[in-house]
Design an enzyme around this catalytic site. Sequence first.
Site, PDB file in Angstrom:
ATOM      1  CB  CYS A  62      29.147  -0.286  13.090  1.00  0.00           C
ATOM      2  SG  CYS A  62      28.414  -0.682  14.686  1.00  0.00           S
ATOM      3  CB  CYS A  63      25.983  -2.889   9.619  1.00  0.00           C
ATOM      4  SG  CYS A  63      24.655  -1.790  10.154  1.00  0.00           S
ATOM      5  CB  CYS A  89      21.278  -0.465  16.413  1.00  0.00           C
ATOM      6  SG  CYS A  89      21.901  -2.096  16.015  1.00  0.00           S
ATOM      7  CB  CYS A  98      21.420   3.265  13.599  1.00  0.00           C
ATOM      8  SG  CYS A  98      23.174   3.189  13.929  1.00  0.00           S
ATOM      9  CB  CYS A 141      21.867  -3.590   8.028  1.00  0.00           C
ATOM     10  SG  CYS A 141      20.727  -4.930   7.667  1.00  0.00           S
TER      11      CYS A 141
HETATM   12 FE1  SF4 Z   1      26.118  -0.469  14.336  1.00  0.00          FE
HETATM   13 FE2  SF4 Z   1      24.071   1.168  13.855  1.00  0.00          FE
HETATM   14 FE3  SF4 Z   1      24.560  -0.948  12.262  1.00  0.00          FE
HETATM   15 FE4  SF4 Z   1      23.620  -1.273  14.739  1.00  0.00          FE
HETATM   16  S1  SF4 Z   1      22.588  -0.294  13.015  1.00  0.00           S
HETATM   17  S2  SF4 Z   1      25.208  -2.435  13.798  1.00  0.00           S
HETATM   18  S3  SF4 Z   1      24.724   0.356  15.852  1.00  0.00           S
HETATM   19  S4  SF4 Z   1      25.830   0.875  12.550  1.00  0.00           S
END
Ligand code: SF4
Length: 385
Positions: A256-257, A346, A349, A374
Site C-alpha cells: 500500500c505504501c 495515514c 496506520c 514507509c
Molecule cells: Fe497505506 Fe497505511 Fe502506508 Fe498509508 S501508511 S500508504 S494507509 S499502508
Amino acid sequence: MIPLDQGNFKGVSLQNMSILMVKKILRDGSPCAKCDQAEEILRKRGYWEHIDRIVYAREDASESEGMKLAEQFKIDLAPFFIVDDDPGTPRIYTRVFEFIKKELNGLSVNSAEDINSSSSESSESATLPKSRGISKPTNLPSSPFDINSAKLRYKKSDPISILHDAQLHFAEDLTLAFSGAEDVILIDMAVKNQRPFTVFCLDTGRLHEQTHAFLDAVRHYYGISIEVFTPSSELLEPFLNEKGSSSFYADGHKECCGIRKVEPLGRALKGRRAWATGMRRDQSPATRENFHHAEIDWEHRNENGRPLVKFNPLLDWSSDQVWEYIRSNGIPYNPLHDEGYRSIGCEPCTRVSRPGEHERAARWWWEEETLRECGLHIKAREEGA
Ligand code: SF4
C-alpha cells in the site's frame, strides 16, 4: 558546538587548521548581504570547501552562537572568520580578502591583481548588530556537490546552516518533503534563509482531515505553494479491487505504501537535483542509525541519470528540540498532536501514543519495529560518487 565557555575556539580540525565563518541574520530574519557577498567570493574563487563550519549571529538573539562568538572575540563586524590551528591561538578576520590572502594562499589562485581590484569594493563587512543589508538570492554557478566534504562539515553545522548550504547550491532544484512537525521547521528555516526552494507533499488519500487542515495552514502562514502528489489510479484501482482498502493489516504496509507513497515520491522528485527531509535519527533508531545529514540518493535520479542529493538537516535533533522550535517560533503544527498523536501518518496506520512508548510505536504497530519504514527513506548505499 563550540565550547564558548572556555573562551577558546576549537572547531573541527582538518589538516591541523579549522575555519569557522560567522554570518549575520538581520532582525527581520533576512540574511546579511555582505555576508552572502563574502560567501560568493569564496565560492567563486574555489575556497568555499575550506570553510569547516558556518555559524549565524542573529541580531535578535544575543544567545545565538554567532553573537556569543562576536562577544567573546570583541567583534562588531560581519562576516568574520575564526581560524584555529591545533594547538594555536585563534586568528580573527573581518575582511574576506585579508582572510584569503593570509590563510588560503589566495594569490596563487586568482592573482594579486584580482584580489586587490576586488578589495576596492566599498566595504567587505557589515556591522553587528545594527547593519541593514538584505540579501537577494543569487544564482551561483552549479559546481558539483562534494558529498564527502559536506558530510564532514555538516557534523559541526546546525540545521539552518545545512539547509542554507543546500538552498545555495541547488536553488529551485531543491525540494522539501512536507508532511509533519519536523517538515514545517524546514520550511520555516528555508524561508528565513531567503533562498529559493520548492515544497511538495504526498497526499496518500488516507490522511486525517486535520492533516489536510494543517497543510492549508502552512500554505497560508508562509504564503507558499505546496505541490501535491496523489497515488496513480492505474496502480491504486487494481490494488483496491483485488485486496480491498485495509490489506496492510493482514499482509503488511509495504504494498500500500509503495502505491500511495513511494511511486508518487518518484514523480515528486522528477526534474529535481536534491531534496530535503525532516527525518530524525531517533524516530527509528533501528533503521536510521547510519543515516547522514547529506547522502547520495541512489533510488532517485535526474534526467541525466545522476542520483539526487538528499539532505536530512534535523537528523540529530530530538523530539524535544523540534517542539521547542515550534513553540518558541509560534509556527503551525498538526492539531492531532494536541490529541496525543506523536508521529502522524495515514489515518488507519496511526494511533494515539501510549505513555512511555517510543513515538514510532504508534505507527504500523502490528508490525515488527525494523519494518516500520514507509519506503521513502531507504538508506543510501555508501557513496562512491
Ligand atoms: Fe497505506 Fe497505511 Fe502506508 Fe498509508 S501508511 S500508504 S494507509 S499502508
